[in-house]
Scaffold this motif. Structure first.
Motif, PDB file in Angstrom:
ATOM      1  N   PRO A  55     -39.131 -21.040  14.666  1.00 25.16           N
ATOM      2  CA  PRO A  55     -38.347 -21.185  15.890  1.00 25.16           C
ATOM      3  C   PRO A  55     -38.227 -19.909  16.702  1.00 25.16           C
ATOM      4  O   PRO A  55     -37.460 -19.859  17.660  1.00 25.16           O
ATOM      5  CB  PRO A  55     -36.976 -21.591  15.342  1.00 25.16           C
ATOM      6  N   VAL A  88     -41.518 -22.240  18.415  1.00 32.54           N
ATOM      7  CA  VAL A  88     -40.656 -22.258  19.603  1.00 32.54           C
ATOM      8  C   VAL A  88     -40.701 -20.865  20.217  1.00 32.54           C
ATOM      9  O   VAL A  88     -40.365 -19.868  19.567  1.00 32.54           O
ATOM     10  CB  VAL A  88     -39.210 -22.676  19.276  1.00 32.54           C
ATOM     11  N   SER A 118     -42.285 -25.674  21.569  1.00 32.20           N
ATOM     12  CA  SER A 118     -41.163 -25.916  22.459  1.00 32.20           C
ATOM     13  C   SER A 118     -40.731 -24.561  23.004  1.00 32.20           C
ATOM     14  O   SER A 118     -41.288 -23.538  22.610  1.00 32.20           O
ATOM     15  CB  SER A 118     -40.044 -26.611  21.684  1.00 32.20           C
ATOM     16  N   HIS A 120     -37.277 -21.974  24.083  1.00 32.15           N
ATOM     17  CA  HIS A 120     -35.885 -21.641  24.360  1.00 32.15           C
ATOM     18  C   HIS A 120     -35.880 -21.019  25.757  1.00 32.15           C
ATOM     19  O   HIS A 120     -36.809 -20.297  26.117  1.00 32.15           O
ATOM     20  CB  HIS A 120     -35.342 -20.582  23.391  1.00 32.15           C
ATOM     21  N   THR A 145     -31.596 -25.150  24.198  1.00 34.73           N
ATOM     22  CA  THR A 145     -31.187 -23.857  23.633  1.00 34.73           C
ATOM     23  C   THR A 145     -31.335 -22.753  24.686  1.00 34.73           C
ATOM     24  O   THR A 145     -32.336 -22.714  25.406  1.00 34.73           O
ATOM     25  CB  THR A 145     -32.067 -23.500  22.415  1.00 34.73           C
ATOM     26  N   TYR A 233     -26.183 -19.729  17.461  1.00 33.35           N
ATOM     27  CA  TYR A 233     -27.322 -19.440  16.578  1.00 33.35           C
ATOM     28  C   TYR A 233     -27.676 -17.973  16.761  1.00 33.35           C
ATOM     29  O   TYR A 233     -27.958 -17.527  17.876  1.00 33.35           O
ATOM     30  CB  TYR A 233     -28.490 -20.341  16.976  1.00 33.35           C
ATOM     31  N   ILE A 369     -34.202 -26.170  10.636  1.00 36.54           N
ATOM     32  CA  ILE A 369     -34.330 -25.834  12.061  1.00 36.54           C
ATOM     33  C   ILE A 369     -34.644 -27.099  12.869  1.00 36.54           C
ATOM     34  O   ILE A 369     -34.208 -27.221  14.023  1.00 36.54           O
ATOM     35  CB  ILE A 369     -35.368 -24.705  12.297  1.00 36.54           C
ATOM     36  N   LEU A 373     -32.366 -27.902  16.030  1.00 38.09           N
ATOM     37  CA  LEU A 373     -32.974 -28.043  17.369  1.00 38.09           C
ATOM     38  C   LEU A 373     -32.977 -29.488  17.863  1.00 38.09           C
ATOM     39  O   LEU A 373     -33.452 -29.771  18.957  1.00 38.09           O
ATOM     40  CB  LEU A 373     -34.409 -27.494  17.358  1.00 38.09           C
ATOM     41  N   ARG A 452     -36.605 -31.617  23.608  1.00 44.87           N
ATOM     42  CA  ARG A 452     -35.465 -31.669  22.696  1.00 44.87           C
ATOM     43  C   ARG A 452     -34.229 -32.129  23.465  1.00 44.87           C
ATOM     44  O   ARG A 452     -33.835 -31.506  24.446  1.00 44.87           O
ATOM     45  CB  ARG A 452     -35.245 -30.284  22.062  1.00 44.87           C
TER      46      ARG A 452
END
Ligand code: DUC
Ligand code: ZN
Ligand code: ZN
Ligand code: ZN
Length: 484
Positions: A55, A88, A118, A120, A145, A233, A369, A373, A452
């Motif tokens: 992630p 991520v 993905s 953030h 996120t 997180y 995770i 997520l 997500r």
């Protein structure tokens, strides 16, 4: 075409059992004994586990005057070679830039990914435009996120004021705030002082970022998140002080997560004492490597569950890039690699040593995770209907880690010379066999963006508590007469 993984032992975050796995159309369609299909992958003697999810990676990231050298193609190829089937990355708008414009840049960069990915979204500045665009990012762009840098003053850093506002927005949108927790103001002053005193080598990087500054920032972020009722997180938790703050928050009922990196678990600060400038500079990352007491704390966190995820912060710079910091450690691009080595290193130093169980290994490399997520059980699971992101793990295969044979684009490896036992026999990304032992069969562009969904907006418990303790308005008749 159907594929059957045959003769292996399935290992998930909570179960270990013998069964075959049948795949069709990129998904798991059946789990059971004696399955057959068009193609068979022999898993005899192997563990069949959910592919790893990393992630925390920075691929082709514009940073400190350069770009990290692994892009979405080489980075995801390196990941697959080591059993990681999803990454991520962090979309980083430059201060003042539209979040949506930055996201378009990241979309363009990621088209060559070999595995799913993905993003953030980083909050690097604050204003009405950011406030408005956060909603679009969550509701239309599939990102739940938001990352906040409490360090890198003058570049990516946000202050408490901005974090408080952004965390509030996250809470209202059902998004999870992330923090890089170091006290960036103090780091900047310590860097200047060290340089002024003539400490310009890579070892001074570590002196400028002591564990206390990470602990303070972690605790501060927790207090701010709690004040607005948001979960939190904490990325790259590297020390006992930060871990302690996370443990305490969790014990007090807060949803706070901590993410140690495989580097901090297995490498220590003695690396910076190496007389070879290149050796030390290649290991410059933030937070820096810590001493063995901190390592013990991180392992204990994985064992007890107070830390939930093992990542890499993969941000690879070549030796030539690192050398821009000769004579001034603050100019050494911060970052190390690890995507290809995270799972074999964690297996070797965690499972094979008895520090963590196989099921805990799956939990901290994938399942936890996926849940955090909000992509579980599509990812992070061996279940009918889940994506066939699978690693067929051979606990007997071994190698010595070496830059000479790695997939990463850089010219060294911070784990060079480490012997690992436990490697993928096969890595599958949505049913496609991308890795067969040392044979690379990755497909450029096979990777897809994984959207997500947001979580429900927070938070009933805290709202009630706030109501109970709502400030009372005191009625006063007027301003007291002067003279006091
Ligand atoms: N730390 C690093 O070492 N590199 C990228 C960003 C970060 O926080
Ligand atoms: Zn960071
Ligand atoms: Zn990072
Ligand atoms: Zn194929």
């Amino acid at each position: 075409m159907t594929t059957v993984i045959k003769g292996g032992t399935i290992v998930t975050a909570d179960l270990t059992y013998k069964a075959d796995v049948k795949i069709d159309g990129g998904r798991i369609v059946e789990i059971g004994p004696n399955l057959s299909g068009d193609e068979t992958l022999d898993a005899t003697g192997c563990y069949v586990m959910p592919g790893g999810i990393d992630p925390h990676v920075h691929l082709e990231m514009p940073f400190m005057g350069t770009y990290s050298s692994d892009d979405f193609e080489s980075g995801t190829r390196a990941g697959l070679a080591g059993g990681t089937t999803m990454v991520v990355d962090f979309c980083l708008p430059s201060p003042g830039q539209s979040l949506l414009e930055a996201l378009q840049m990241w979309d363009n960069k990621s088209t060559r990914a070999n595995a799913d990915y993905s993003f953030h979204m980083a909050i690097t500045w604050w204003g009405e435009q950011v406030f408005d665009e956060m909603e679009i990012v969550v509701k239309e762009k599939g990102i739940n996120t938001f990352k906040h840098f409490m360090a890198y003053k003058g570049a990516l850093m946000v202050d408490d004021d901005e974090m408080f506002s952004s965390f509030q927005r996250c809470a209202a949108l059902g998004a999870l705030p992330l923090v890089h927790a170091e006290n960036g103001d103090v780091v900047a002053q310590m860097q200047a002082k060290l340089l002024a005193e003539g400490n310009n080598g890579p070892e001074a990087h570590a002196y400028s970022r002591p564990a206390e500054l990470e602990g303070e920032a972690t605790n501060r972020a927790i207090i701010i998140a709690n004040a607005v009722g948001a979960p939190l997180y904490v990325v790259h938790t590297s020390c006992e002080q930060a871990h302690e703050a996370i443990r305490r928050a969790r014990q007090n009922g807060m949803r706070v997560y901590g993410e140690p990196l495989i580097q901090h678990l297995t490498l220590d600060d003695s690396e910076y004492a190496n007389p070879d400038w290149d050796h030390a500079a290649r290991r410059v990352m933030s937070p820096p490597f810590r001493n063995k007491l901190h390592q013990d704390s991180l392992w204990a966190g994985l064992q007890s569950g107070s830390l939930q995820v093992v990542a890499t912060d993969h941000c690879a710079f070549t030796t030539a890039q690192k050398r821009t910091g000769v004579g001034d450690f603050t100019k050494i691009p911060n970052g190390t690699g690890g995507l290809e080595d995270r799972m074999p290193m964690l297996w070797t130093y965690g499972v094979a040593t008895g520090r963590i169980t196989m099921n805990e290994f799956v939990a901290v490399t994938s399942t936890n995770i996926a849940k955090i997520l909000n992509i579980y059980p599509r990812k992070g699971a061996i279940l009918v209907g889940a994506d066939a992101d699978i690693v067929v793990w051979d606990p007997k295969r071994s190698k010595t880690i070496s830059a000479a044979s790695q997939q990463s684009a850089i010219d060294y490896n911070v784990f060079e010379g480490k012997a690992v036992t436990g490697l993928p026999r096969y890595t599958l990304t949505r049913g496609h066999v991308a890795i067969e032992e040392t044979t690379i069969k990755t497909r450029e562009g096979h990777g897809q963006f994984i959207a997500r969904e947001p979580f429900p907006a927070v938070s009933s418990a805290l709202t009630k508590w706030k109501e109970v303790t709502a400030p009372r308005k005191v009625q006063r008749s007027g301003i007291p007469a002067s003279g006091v």
